[in-house]
Design a protein around this motif. Structure first.
Motif, PDB file in Angstrom:
ATOM      1  N   ALA A 148       0.852  -1.195   0.000  1.00 15.94           N
ATOM      2  CA  ALA A 148       0.000   0.000   0.000  1.00 15.94           C
ATOM      3  C   ALA A 148       0.887   1.244   0.000  1.00 15.94           C
ATOM      4  O   ALA A 148       1.145   1.853   1.039  1.00 15.94           O
ATOM      5  N   PHE A 149       1.335   1.619  -1.174  1.00 14.06           N
ATOM      6  CA  PHE A 149       2.293   2.714  -1.319  1.00 14.06           C
ATOM      7  C   PHE A 149       1.614   4.069  -1.496  1.00 14.06           C
ATOM      8  O   PHE A 149       1.983   5.053  -0.863  1.00 14.06           O
ATOM      9  N   LEU A 150       0.616   4.149  -2.369  1.00 15.00           N
ATOM     10  CA  LEU A 150      -0.044   5.430  -2.631  1.00 15.00           C
ATOM     11  C   LEU A 150      -0.849   5.867  -1.412  1.00 15.00           C
ATOM     12  O   LEU A 150      -1.508   5.049  -0.767  1.00 15.00           O
ATOM     13  N   PRO A 151      -0.834   7.157  -1.079  1.00  9.78           N
ATOM     14  CA  PRO A 151      -1.512   7.622   0.140  1.00  9.78           C
ATOM     15  C   PRO A 151      -3.017   7.370   0.099  1.00  9.78           C
ATOM     16  O   PRO A 151      -3.670   7.590  -0.913  1.00  9.78           O
ATOM     17  N   TYR A 152      -3.543   6.911   1.218  1.00  8.97           N
ATOM     18  CA  TYR A 152      -4.967   6.609   1.309  1.00  8.97           C
ATOM     19  C   TYR A 152      -5.855   7.845   1.146  1.00  8.97           C
ATOM     20  O   TYR A 152      -7.021   7.716   0.779  1.00  8.97           O
ATOM     21  N   HIS A 153      -5.330   9.023   1.465  1.00  9.63           N
ATOM     22  CA  HIS A 153      -6.181  10.213   1.331  1.00  9.63           C
ATOM     23  C   HIS A 153      -6.461  10.541  -0.126  1.00  9.63           C
ATOM     24  O   HIS A 153      -7.370  11.300  -0.437  1.00  9.63           O
ATOM     25  N   HIS A 154      -5.659   9.952  -1.033  1.00  7.15           N
ATOM     26  CA  HIS A 154      -5.864  10.151  -2.462  1.00  7.15           C
ATOM     27  C   HIS A 154      -6.780   9.037  -2.965  1.00  7.15           C
ATOM     28  O   HIS A 154      -6.622   7.877  -2.602  1.00  7.15           O
ATOM     29  N   THR A 155      -7.746   9.395  -3.809  1.00 10.11           N
ATOM     30  CA  THR A 155      -8.744   8.401  -4.226  1.00 10.11           C
ATOM     31  C   THR A 155      -8.136   7.209  -4.954  1.00 10.11           C
ATOM     32  O   THR A 155      -8.638   6.089  -4.858  1.00 10.11           O
ATOM     33  N   PHE A 156      -7.024   7.400  -5.666  1.00 13.10           N
ATOM     34  CA  PHE A 156      -6.370   6.286  -6.352  1.00 13.10           C
ATOM     35  C   PHE A 156      -5.793   5.300  -5.337  1.00 13.10           C
ATOM     36  O   PHE A 156      -5.908   4.086  -5.482  1.00 13.10           O
ATOM     37  N   GLY A 157      -5.184   5.840  -4.277  1.00 10.29           N
ATOM     38  CA  GLY A 157      -4.620   4.987  -3.231  1.00 10.29           C
ATOM     39  C   GLY A 157      -5.697   4.259  -2.447  1.00 10.29           C
ATOM     40  O   GLY A 157      -5.568   3.072  -2.143  1.00 10.29           O
ATOM     41  N   GLY A 177       8.761   3.706   3.671  1.00 11.53           N
ATOM     42  CA  GLY A 177       9.204   4.999   3.147  1.00 11.53           C
ATOM     43  C   GLY A 177       9.785   4.821   1.762  1.00 11.53           C
ATOM     44  O   GLY A 177      10.153   3.709   1.362  1.00 11.53           O
ATOM     45  N   LEU A 178       9.874   5.911   1.018  1.00 16.15           N
ATOM     46  CA  LEU A 178      10.307   5.856  -0.375  1.00 16.15           C
ATOM     47  C   LEU A 178      11.659   5.170  -0.547  1.00 16.15           C
ATOM     48  O   LEU A 178      11.844   4.358  -1.455  1.00 16.15           O
ATOM     49  N   LYS A 179      12.610   5.459   0.333  1.00 19.35           N
ATOM     50  CA  LYS A 179      13.947   4.886   0.172  1.00 19.35           C
ATOM     51  C   LYS A 179      14.006   3.409   0.565  1.00 19.35           C
ATOM     52  O   LYS A 179      15.017   2.741   0.348  1.00 19.35           O
ATOM     53  N   TYR A 180      12.900   2.899   1.135  1.00 23.17           N
ATOM     54  CA  TYR A 180      12.871   1.487   1.541  1.00 23.17           C
ATOM     55  C   TYR A 180      11.996   0.626   0.613  1.00 23.17           C
ATOM     56  O   TYR A 180      11.748  -0.540   0.913  1.00 23.17           O
ATOM     57  N   VAL A 181      11.538   1.209  -0.508  1.00 24.78           N
ATOM     58  CA  VAL A 181      10.638   0.482  -1.400  1.00 24.78           C
ATOM     59  C   VAL A 181      11.242  -0.848  -1.841  1.00 24.78           C
ATOM     60  O   VAL A 181      10.614  -1.899  -1.727  1.00 24.78           O
ATOM     61  N   GLU A 186       9.377   4.577 -13.456  1.00 22.62           N
ATOM     62  CA  GLU A 186      10.447   4.957 -14.380  1.00 22.62           C
ATOM     63  C   GLU A 186      11.802   4.934 -13.686  1.00 22.62           C
ATOM     64  O   GLU A 186      12.815   4.575 -14.287  1.00 22.62           O
ATOM     65  N   ALA A 187      11.813   5.313 -12.403  1.00 21.27           N
ATOM     66  CA  ALA A 187      13.070   5.275 -11.637  1.00 21.27           C
ATOM     67  C   ALA A 187      13.556   3.833 -11.466  1.00 21.27           C
ATOM     68  O   ALA A 187      14.759   3.559 -11.559  1.00 21.27           O
ATOM     69  N   ILE A 188      12.631   2.904 -11.217  1.00 20.07           N
ATOM     70  CA  ILE A 188      12.991   1.489 -11.085  1.00 20.07           C
ATOM     71  C   ILE A 188      13.602   0.979 -12.384  1.00 20.07           C
ATOM     72  O   ILE A 188      14.645   0.308 -12.394  1.00 20.07           O
ATOM     73  N   TYR A 189      12.962   1.315 -13.505  1.00 19.04           N
ATOM     74  CA  TYR A 189      13.449   0.859 -14.809  1.00 19.04           C
ATOM     75  C   TYR A 189      14.828   1.453 -15.122  1.00 19.04           C
ATOM     76  O   TYR A 189      15.745   0.744 -15.549  1.00 19.04           O
ATOM     77  N   LYS A 190      14.982   2.749 -14.877  1.00 17.91           N
ATOM     78  CA  LYS A 190      16.265   3.403 -15.154  1.00 17.91           C
ATOM     79  C   LYS A 190      17.373   2.821 -14.281  1.00 17.91           C
ATOM     80  O   LYS A 190      18.523   2.710 -14.722  1.00 17.91           O
ATOM     81  N   ARG A 191      17.033   2.447 -13.060  1.00 17.56           N
ATOM     82  CA  ARG A 191      18.039   1.864 -12.166  1.00 17.56           C
ATOM     83  C   ARG A 191      18.509   0.512 -12.697  1.00 17.56           C
ATOM     84  O   ARG A 191      19.687   0.175 -12.630  1.00 17.56           O
ATOM     85  N   ILE A 192      17.582  -0.268 -13.246  1.00 20.91           N
ATOM     86  CA  ILE A 192      17.942  -1.568 -13.821  1.00 20.91           C
ATOM     87  C   ILE A 192      18.898  -1.375 -14.994  1.00 20.91           C
ATOM     88  O   ILE A 192      19.926  -2.058 -15.105  1.00 20.91           O
TER      89      ILE A 192
END
Length: 585
Positions: free
Chosen positions: A234-243, A262-266, A286-292
């Protein structure tokens, strides 16, 4: 003449629900002892253990809390919730809706003044809050005279807390209290108040009903490959309708959900929980892909990686899926089990999407907005096209209004998930909802197969002096492919102070990856880095029509102003750039 989007195909059977109480009861009966949530706990010695909360336990906790809320006389109250994603947050949300109360999910990053304004505008009577907001709430009552009841939802809090209410509810249930079961709810009335992204003075308060969200839940259950065996983070914030709707989709499917540290622990959490499903925003994907890709280059395996991609794509044409075997070493740092990524909030770069799919991670994207609870359009395993956001959900109709010669026009939507309107804003409601159609403010076109392609926000379109229309998001997609680009924004400004203000030129601001620049170019000086990027921009400019070329480049290693779903706040960022340029000219 309007053009109409195709409908996304159904790949599952699904259940519809009368209200959230019906939803919760149905899921508890179906999934009973299966884990709904996995909670990490630490003792005083900092030893880690994992608590599994079953669907039955979730149902019992909601029933106990709901009973206590009814005993407090809060059935017809507006209940605010603010804090990080956690089991308690979802518990409050479900309990409040099950008894017929209204909920007001609040952005955990709101500064004091905006939180105060949000509570006043929504008319919130009670606020459940995490530990970080104790002082905020105290100040709101003493300094701003806000008449609101506050209830902490973290453990070891003093006074009346979420946990003391749950215990009271359990006692009442043991006595035979049936008020929760008998509580009447109207699933069609406004019961969720959500503030759109932006500063609160500008943000609109969207009114959604339980049926708005439940209809979207039903569509998603029909069309997306979400399994009861999945572990979701559950990464996206719950207060946002998508999350929030995303979490409900997981509960509907019988999946288990864990929480990100937290973001740095994903990456660590993906491995720790053996996550198989990840709903997140394009920036992170995109950050995950670029890191690969960057890791492959750094370790001299780039050629081997590209050979593997060609091999896997060839085998896929023969209906042989060997992707996860070929790219086992790529998948291992992501936990080894990640099979599905769902992207939303903004457009996903096609290169990243196709790249991750080549590694055996199905990567799909959806499109929607707070005003539609939120999903209007999506892809699934059967319906995908690079650059497209898919097709309309089964209950949704999508049309392009008055398309131009390129087929581009405003995207309009109609369906049971479309909002009731904006709180205390009849003018804005009338502007957004015309003849039953939601005017999204997004420009798009639909191809011959019914796939929808976004072109950008209507308000972001740049009209040049020669009459040409420039869609900044289109150029941003190209620039985002540069390996060091973390964030990109294209906008228009006058070429110089001496020229007519209508003589606009395209500017771009790029936030670069300083670590990448150091490792690959041995560059740390900002001006040296600027020149490296400028050379790449010049190469890209040569491939673009003259009117789409970048006139001026602004570079920075500091992130732009963003919403909690990682969308750049264009207006605020452009104002900041204008001020900075004025100081240097």
């Amino acid at each position: 003449m309007n053009t109409t989007a195709g409908k996304l195909n159904k790949i599952n059977s699904g259940s519809s629900y009368k209200d959230f109480k019906d939803f919760l009861k149905n899921r508890a009966e179906k999934f009973a002892d299966k884990a709904a949530f996995i909670i990490k706990e630490k003792n005083e010695a900092k030893n880690i253990s994992y608590k599994h909360i079953s669907y039955n336990e979730l149902s019992r906790d909601v029933k106990a809390l709901g009973t206590a809320l009814l005993k407090q006389g809060w059935q017809n109250k507006k209940i605010g919730i603010i804090g990080i994603n956690c089991y308690e947050w979802m518990l409050i949300y479900l309990a409040a809706l099950c008894i017929g109360a209204s909920v007001v999910p609040l952005d955990k990053s709101l500064p004091y003044e905006e939180l105060c304004m949000s509570l006043k505008r929504s008319g919130s009577d009670i606020i459940f809050h995490g530990k970080d907001y104790e002082q905020y709430i105290s100040d709101l009552r003493s300094n701003d005279g806000l008449d609101i009841i506050s209830v902490p939802f973290y453990k070891n809090a003093d006074g009346q807390t979420l946990y003391s209410l749950i215990e009271k509810g359990r006692v009442e249930l043991l006595k035979g209290d049936s008020s929760f079961e008998n509580a009447e709810t109207d699933p069609h009335r406004a019961s969720i108040i959500l503030f759109t992204s932006g500063t609160t003075s500008m943000a609109k308060a969207v009114l959604l009903s339980q049926q708005n969200i439940l209809s979207n839940l039903y569509d998603m259950s029909l069309c997306e490959d979400i399994r009861s065996s999945d572990v979701n983070i559950a990464f996206l914030p719950y207060h946002h309708t998508f999350g929030c709707t995303g979490q409900l989709v997981m509960l509907n499917a019988g999946a288990s959900s864990c929480f990100c540290d937290g973001l740095k622990y994903v990456q660590k959490n993906l491995e720790e929980y053996q996550v198989s499903l990840f709903v997140c925003v394009p920036l992170l994907i995109e950050a995950i892909y670029k890191r690969i890709i960057a890791t492959a280059k750094k370790t001299g395996l780039e050629k081997k990686l590209q050979t593997g991609i060609k091999l896997s794509r060839f085998l896929m044409k023969l209906h042989i899926d060997a992707r996860r075997l070929i790219f086992k070493s790529v998948l291992k740092p992501l936990g080894g089990k990640l099979r599905l990524i769902i992207s939303g909030a903004s457009a996903l770069n096609p290169e990243a999407q196709l790249g991750l799919q080549s590694f055996g991670i199905e990567t799909i994207q959806g499109y929607g907005m707070t005003e539609s609870a939120p999903v209007l359009c999506a892809e699934n395993r059967d319906f995908q096209k690079p650059g497209s956001i898919g097709k309309a959900m089964p209950s949704v109709d999508l049309i392009i209004k008055d398309p131009n010669e390129e087929g581009i026009g405003e995207l309009l939507a109609k369906g049971p998930n479309v909002m009731l309107g904006y709180l205390d804003d009849e003018a804005a409601s009338a502007e957004a909802l015309k003849d039953g159609w939601l005017h999204t403010g997004d420009l798009a076109h639909i191809d011959d197969d019914g796939f929808v392609f976004l072109c950008g926000r209507k308000k972001n379109v740049i009209v040049l002096k020669n009459g040409k229309n420039v869609y900044p998001e289109e150029i941003e997609d190209v620039l985002a492919n540069l390996p060091y680009a973390l964030e990109v924004m294209v906008f228009a400004m006058p070429k110089s102070k001496s020229r007519d203000d209508s003589d606009l030129a395209l500017y771009t601001k790029m936030v670069y990856n300083a670590e990448y620049m150091k490792e690959n170019f041995d560059a740390e000086d900002p001006e040296e880095i600027h020149q490296i990027i400028l050379k790449d921009i010049e190469v890209i400019n040569e491939k673009l029509p003259a009117y789409k070329r970048i006139f001026r480049l602004i570079t920075s290693k500091e992130g732009m102003v963003k919403t909690t779903t990682a969308k750049v706040k264009r207006f605020e960022e452009i104002q900041r750039i204008r001020a900075e340029l004025a100081d240097t000219q």
